[in-house]
Design a protein around this motif. Structure first.
Motif, PDB file in Angstrom:
ATOM      1  N   GLN A   6       0.951  -1.166  -0.185  1.00 47.69           N
ATOM      2  CA  GLN A   6       0.259  -0.009  -0.124  1.00 47.69           C
ATOM      3  C   GLN A   6       0.816   1.154  -0.107  1.00 47.69           C
ATOM      4  O   GLN A   6       2.039   1.229   0.628  1.00 47.69           O
ATOM      5  CB  GLN A   6      -0.897   0.012   1.369  1.00 47.69           C
ATOM      6  CG  GLN A   6      -2.199  -1.045   1.486  1.00 47.69           C
ATOM      7  CD  GLN A   6      -2.628  -0.851   2.455  1.00 47.69           C
ATOM      8  OE1 GLN A   6      -2.946  -1.918   3.378  1.00 47.69           O
ATOM      9  NE2 GLN A   6      -3.238   0.316   3.016  1.00 47.69           N
ATOM     10  N   ARG A   9       1.937   5.156   3.164  1.00 48.96           N
ATOM     11  CA  ARG A   9       1.736   4.417   4.435  1.00 48.96           C
ATOM     12  C   ARG A   9       1.303   5.504   5.407  1.00 48.96           C
ATOM     13  O   ARG A   9       0.464   5.393   6.342  1.00 48.96           O
ATOM     14  CB  ARG A   9       3.075   4.032   5.052  1.00 48.96           C
ATOM     15  CG  ARG A   9       3.897   2.660   4.181  1.00 48.96           C
ATOM     16  CD  ARG A   9       2.808   1.450   4.334  1.00 48.96           C
ATOM     17  NE  ARG A   9       2.519   1.319   5.769  1.00 48.96           N
ATOM     18  CZ  ARG A   9       3.342   0.618   6.740  1.00 48.96           C
ATOM     19  NH1 ARG A   9       4.634   0.307   6.116  1.00 48.96           N
ATOM     20  NH2 ARG A   9       3.046   0.612   7.975  1.00 48.96           N
ATOM     21  N   CYS A  23      -3.067   0.137  -3.916  1.00 49.61           N
ATOM     22  CA  CYS A  23      -2.780  -1.287  -3.284  1.00 49.61           C
ATOM     23  C   CYS A  23      -2.582  -2.278  -4.371  1.00 49.61           C
ATOM     24  O   CYS A  23      -3.139  -2.087  -5.417  1.00 49.61           O
ATOM     25  CB  CYS A  23      -4.111  -1.674  -2.682  1.00 49.61           C
ATOM     26  SG  CYS A  23      -4.197  -3.496  -1.930  1.00 49.61           S
ATOM     27  N   TRP A  34     -11.093  -3.267   0.396  1.00 55.74           N
ATOM     28  CA  TRP A  34     -10.480  -2.445   1.531  1.00 55.74           C
ATOM     29  C   TRP A  34     -11.417  -2.098   2.721  1.00 55.74           C
ATOM     30  O   TRP A  34     -12.714  -2.362   2.684  1.00 55.74           O
ATOM     31  CB  TRP A  34     -10.613  -0.864   0.926  1.00 55.74           C
ATOM     32  CG  TRP A  34      -9.886  -0.647  -0.167  1.00 55.74           C
ATOM     33  CD1 TRP A  34      -9.760  -0.546  -1.516  1.00 55.74           C
ATOM     34  CD2 TRP A  34      -8.303   0.161   0.111  1.00 55.74           C
ATOM     35  NE1 TRP A  34      -8.404  -0.295  -2.024  1.00 55.74           N
ATOM     36  CE2 TRP A  34      -7.616   0.183  -0.888  1.00 55.74           C
ATOM     37  CE3 TRP A  34      -7.686   0.262   1.377  1.00 55.74           C
ATOM     38  CZ2 TRP A  34      -6.199   0.577  -1.115  1.00 55.74           C
ATOM     39  CZ3 TRP A  34      -6.231   0.765   1.481  1.00 55.74           C
ATOM     40  CH2 TRP A  34      -5.605   0.967   0.077  1.00 55.74           C
ATOM     41  N   GLN A  37     -10.341   1.009   9.894  1.00 58.85           N
ATOM     42  CA  GLN A  37     -10.253   0.514  11.060  1.00 58.85           C
ATOM     43  C   GLN A  37     -10.124   1.568  12.258  1.00 58.85           C
ATOM     44  O   GLN A  37      -9.204   2.665  11.927  1.00 58.85           O
ATOM     45  CB  GLN A  37      -8.867  -0.458  11.453  1.00 58.85           C
ATOM     46  CG  GLN A  37      -8.800  -0.749  13.044  1.00 58.85           C
ATOM     47  CD  GLN A  37      -7.673  -1.793  13.074  1.00 58.85           C
ATOM     48  OE1 GLN A  37      -6.637  -1.702  12.427  1.00 58.85           O
ATOM     49  NE2 GLN A  37      -7.804  -2.422  14.218  1.00 58.85           N
ATOM     50  N   TYR A  89      -6.261   2.517   7.099  1.00 61.47           N
ATOM     51  CA  TYR A  89      -6.977   1.790   6.000  1.00 61.47           C
ATOM     52  C   TYR A  89      -6.058   0.638   5.798  1.00 61.47           C
ATOM     53  O   TYR A  89      -4.902   0.854   5.667  1.00 61.47           O
ATOM     54  CB  TYR A  89      -7.228   2.826   4.787  1.00 61.47           C
ATOM     55  CG  TYR A  89      -8.289   3.942   4.921  1.00 61.47           C
ATOM     56  CD1 TYR A  89      -7.850   5.044   5.590  1.00 61.47           C
ATOM     57  CD2 TYR A  89      -9.366   3.604   4.520  1.00 61.47           C
ATOM     58  CE1 TYR A  89      -8.960   5.952   5.867  1.00 61.47           C
ATOM     59  CE2 TYR A  89     -10.381   4.763   4.658  1.00 61.47           C
ATOM     60  CZ  TYR A  89     -10.103   5.862   5.273  1.00 61.47           C
ATOM     61  OH  TYR A  89     -10.943   6.755   5.484  1.00 61.47           O
ATOM     62  N   PHE A  90      -6.804  -0.397   5.441  1.00 62.51           N
ATOM     63  CA  PHE A  90      -5.920  -1.676   5.271  1.00 62.51           C
ATOM     64  C   PHE A  90      -6.737  -2.304   3.721  1.00 62.51           C
ATOM     65  O   PHE A  90      -7.983  -2.404   3.619  1.00 62.51           O
ATOM     66  CB  PHE A  90      -6.411  -2.914   6.271  1.00 62.51           C
ATOM     67  CG  PHE A  90      -5.469  -2.481   7.578  1.00 62.51           C
ATOM     68  CD1 PHE A  90      -6.117  -2.085   8.513  1.00 62.51           C
ATOM     69  CD2 PHE A  90      -4.154  -2.933   7.366  1.00 62.51           C
ATOM     70  CE1 PHE A  90      -5.313  -1.757   9.656  1.00 62.51           C
ATOM     71  CE2 PHE A  90      -3.378  -2.501   8.549  1.00 62.51           C
ATOM     72  CZ  PHE A  90      -3.977  -2.402   9.692  1.00 62.51           C
ATOM     73  N   ALA A  92      -6.677  -5.685   1.304  1.00 64.54           N
ATOM     74  CA  ALA A  92      -6.358  -7.128   1.589  1.00 64.54           C
ATOM     75  C   ALA A  92      -6.959  -7.925   0.191  1.00 64.54           C
ATOM     76  O   ALA A  92      -7.688  -7.413  -0.582  1.00 64.54           O
ATOM     77  CB  ALA A  92      -7.477  -7.628   2.711  1.00 64.54           C
ATOM     78  N   PHE A 103      -3.295  -9.153   4.620  1.00 64.63           N
ATOM     79  CA  PHE A 103      -3.522  -7.578   4.442  1.00 64.63           C
ATOM     80  C   PHE A 103      -2.227  -7.083   4.265  1.00 64.63           C
ATOM     81  O   PHE A 103      -1.018  -7.400   4.275  1.00 64.63           O
ATOM     82  CB  PHE A 103      -3.900  -7.500   5.965  1.00 64.63           C
ATOM     83  CG  PHE A 103      -5.422  -7.700   6.298  1.00 64.63           C
ATOM     84  CD1 PHE A 103      -5.598  -8.926   6.734  1.00 64.63           C
ATOM     85  CD2 PHE A 103      -6.331  -6.496   6.260  1.00 64.63           C
ATOM     86  CE1 PHE A 103      -7.279  -9.185   6.772  1.00 64.63           C
ATOM     87  CE2 PHE A 103      -7.762  -6.656   6.585  1.00 64.63           C
ATOM     88  CZ  PHE A 103      -8.136  -7.966   6.854  1.00 64.63           C
ATOM     89  N   GLY A 106      -1.206  -1.245   5.890  1.00 64.72           N
ATOM     90  CA  GLY A 106      -1.921  -0.068   6.285  1.00 64.72           C
ATOM     91  C   GLY A 106      -1.478   1.206   6.070  1.00 64.72           C
ATOM     92  O   GLY A 106      -0.219   1.545   5.596  1.00 64.72           O
TER      93      GLY A 106
ATOM     94  N   GLN B  37      -3.942  -9.292  15.269  1.00 59.23           N
ATOM     95  CA  GLN B  37      -2.937  -8.056  14.930  1.00 59.23           C
ATOM     96  C   GLN B  37      -2.369  -7.475  15.932  1.00 59.23           C
ATOM     97  O   GLN B  37      -2.824  -7.167  16.948  1.00 59.23           O
ATOM     98  CB  GLN B  37      -4.065  -6.901  14.619  1.00 59.23           C
ATOM     99  CG  GLN B  37      -3.724  -5.662  14.048  1.00 59.23           C
ATOM    100  CD  GLN B  37      -4.566  -4.372  13.860  1.00 59.23           C
ATOM    101  OE1 GLN B  37      -5.656  -4.584  14.201  1.00 59.23           O
ATOM    102  NE2 GLN B  37      -4.334  -3.559  12.776  1.00 59.23           N
ATOM    103  N   HIS B  42      -0.636  -5.343  11.089  1.00 60.59           N
ATOM    104  CA  HIS B  42      -1.817  -5.472  10.326  1.00 60.59           C
ATOM    105  C   HIS B  42      -2.351  -6.926  10.888  1.00 60.59           C
ATOM    106  O   HIS B  42      -1.703  -7.584  11.227  1.00 60.59           O
ATOM    107  CB  HIS B  42      -1.520  -5.514   8.806  1.00 60.59           C
ATOM    108  CG  HIS B  42      -0.458  -6.570   8.279  1.00 60.59           C
ATOM    109  ND1 HIS B  42       0.791  -6.262   8.404  1.00 60.59           N
ATOM    110  CD2 HIS B  42      -0.552  -7.860   7.877  1.00 60.59           C
ATOM    111  CE1 HIS B  42       1.429  -7.407   8.150  1.00 60.59           C
ATOM    112  NE2 HIS B  42       0.842  -8.106   7.491  1.00 60.59           N
TER     113      HIS B  42
END
Lengths: 112, 111
Positions: A6, A9, A23, A34, A37, A89-90, A92, A103, A106, B37, B42
């Motif tokens: 990603q 960062r 991504c 997406w 969190q 944001y992640f 995956a 994943f 982030g 996590q 992650h």
């Protein structure tokens, strides 16, 4: 090495300034998604994609766009970011929606 | 829509004590996954459960899927400092393509 990357960062931006978080995965996965969190809320899915040119809304899609023009890439676009989009944001990916999610590291986004 | 509740939100244990986190879904799940996590990291996949009543073990970790496929648990025996992190469950219902995550349980292990 199999991985999800990603970029950037970390990002600090201002309200209304369009941004894209990239991504990319090198595992030939079909399914990408997406998540954002936030403390106490866990991971909430924003958008997902079953394959090239196939995308669908997750639980919190408002204010976000995605595209899947190539199998390996799934960028997240914020056309007009607002402070409530400040989050971690992640991205995956997985072979299918039923499978183990891999994943990315982030992206921490702050919108002022 | 589908909701997945996870409790407790936080758990502090002394090293060597056991730990359990519970996950409950508002709908019947086709499968449930568990992730860990580490702080600043992650989510990393731990396991997937598919069958009603399924129990799987990974060393000191025991995962269970309820008979009705609406709940699941993760139990860690004799916690170690390396177990520190947040544990998430994530479930799918029926033909849904979405994976819905619980809010996570943050585990702190005191030496």
């Amino acid at each position: 090495e199999a991985q999800v990357t990603q970029n950037p960062r970390y990002l600090i931006t201002v309200t209304g300034k369009k941004l894209t978080v990239t991504c990319s995965q090198n595992m030939n996965h079909e399914y990408m998604s997406w998540y954002r969190q936030d403390p106490g809320l866990g991971l909430r899915q924003i958008y997902y994609s079953m394959n090239v040119e196939v995308t669908d809304k997750g639980d919190v899609p408002e204010g976000y766009k995605v595209s899947r023009k190539e199998k390996r890439n799934f960028p997240l676009i914020l056309e007009s970011p607002s402070p409530n989009q400040t989050s971690l944001y992640f991205c995956a990916s997985s072979f299918g929606d039923f499978n183990e999610q891999f994943f990315g590291p982030g992206t921490r986004l702050t919108v002022l | 829509g589908q909701q997945v509740m996870q409790i407790p939100q936080y758990q502090h244990v002394q090293e060597g004590e056991d730990f359990t986190t519970y996950c409950n879904s508002s709908t019947t799940l086709s499968n449930i996954q568990w992730y860990k996590q580490r702080p600043g990291g992650h989510p990393v996949f731990l396991i997937q459960l598919v069958k009603s009543g399924e129990v799987k073990k990974q060393k000191r970790l025991t995962f269970q899927f309820g008979e009705a496929k609406k709940n699941s648990s993760l139990h860690i025996t004799a916690t170690q400092t390396t177990d520190v992190g947040t544990y998430f469950c994530a479930g799918q219902s029926g033909s849904a393509r979405q994976l819905t995550f619980g809010s996570g349980t943050q585990l702190t292990v005191l030496p």
